[in-house]
Design an enzyme around this catalytic site. Sequence first.
Site, PDB file in Angstrom:
ATOM      1  N   HIS A  18       0.843  -1.201   0.000  1.00  0.00           N
ATOM      2  CA  HIS A  18       0.000   0.000   0.000  1.00  0.00           C
ATOM      3  C   HIS A  18       0.877   1.249   0.000  1.00  0.00           C
ATOM      4  CE1 HIS A  18      -3.085  -2.646   2.247  1.00  0.00           C
ATOM      5  NE2 HIS A  18      -3.568  -2.447   1.032  1.00  0.00           N
ATOM      6  N   LYS A  42     -17.015  -6.782   6.027  1.00  0.00           N
ATOM      7  CA  LYS A  42     -15.796  -7.373   6.581  1.00  0.00           C
ATOM      8  C   LYS A  42     -15.743  -7.160   8.081  1.00  0.00           C
ATOM      9  CE  LYS A  42     -12.685  -6.941   2.603  1.00  0.00           C
ATOM     10  NZ  LYS A  42     -11.387  -6.402   2.155  1.00  0.00           N
ATOM     11  N   ARG A  91      -1.748  -6.136  -7.906  1.00  0.00           N
ATOM     12  CA  ARG A  91      -0.634  -7.009  -7.555  1.00  0.00           C
ATOM     13  C   ARG A  91      -0.403  -8.065  -8.611  1.00  0.00           C
ATOM     14  NH1 ARG A  91      -3.176  -8.397  -1.858  1.00  0.00           N
ATOM     15  NH2 ARG A  91      -4.806  -8.642  -3.367  1.00  0.00           N
ATOM     16  N   SER A 129      -2.961  -7.508   3.175  1.00  0.00           N
ATOM     17  CA  SER A 129      -3.262  -7.334   4.598  1.00  0.00           C
ATOM     18  C   SER A 129      -3.615  -8.667   5.236  1.00  0.00           C
ATOM     19  CB  SER A 129      -4.406  -6.341   4.779  1.00  0.00           C
ATOM     20  OG  SER A 129      -4.027  -5.060   4.341  1.00  0.00           O
TER      21      SER A 129
END
Length: 164
Positions: A18, A42, A91, A129
């Site tokens: 990030h 979440k 990514r 994460s």
Amino acid sequence: MTDTAVYPGSFDPVTNGHLDIIERSAKVFNKVVVAVLHNRNKEPLFSVDERITMLRESVEHIPNVEIDSFNGLLIDYVRQKQAKTIVRGLRAVSDFEYELQAASINRKLDPEIETFFMMTNNQYSYLSSSIVKEIAKYEADVKGLVPSPVDEYLYEKYGPFTAE
């Protein structure tokens, strides 16, 4: 450089991947608003306030970055911030399908707002994460995976890291 861009995400916690996107975006845009999403779908490890604090500590060396949070639709938040660009990090190919769908719906909702895709640095292409939390949960060292202030917050949640 162009005007303001918004880099949204959960940042639970912020990783070096990030941070890489934030630092590089700050070189392209006059102002980058890193916006922590209140995601009702979440169960975060860190509260929104904790994530904001970690982000602020992690980007204090970048003068044109602002940390904020938002609820609701991203496109509404981007309009509120008077930004014209959404920054998204990629990514791997697996990220692309989801990000393309999100960018397409945002473009449908507001054709004046562009999505700026940025490939993460290869050294962070595996990093998320979720992976960081999994490593920390088993008390392994996360140094090098997260900005230096963040490892202390993980330590507080999971306990001391053990030497491997």
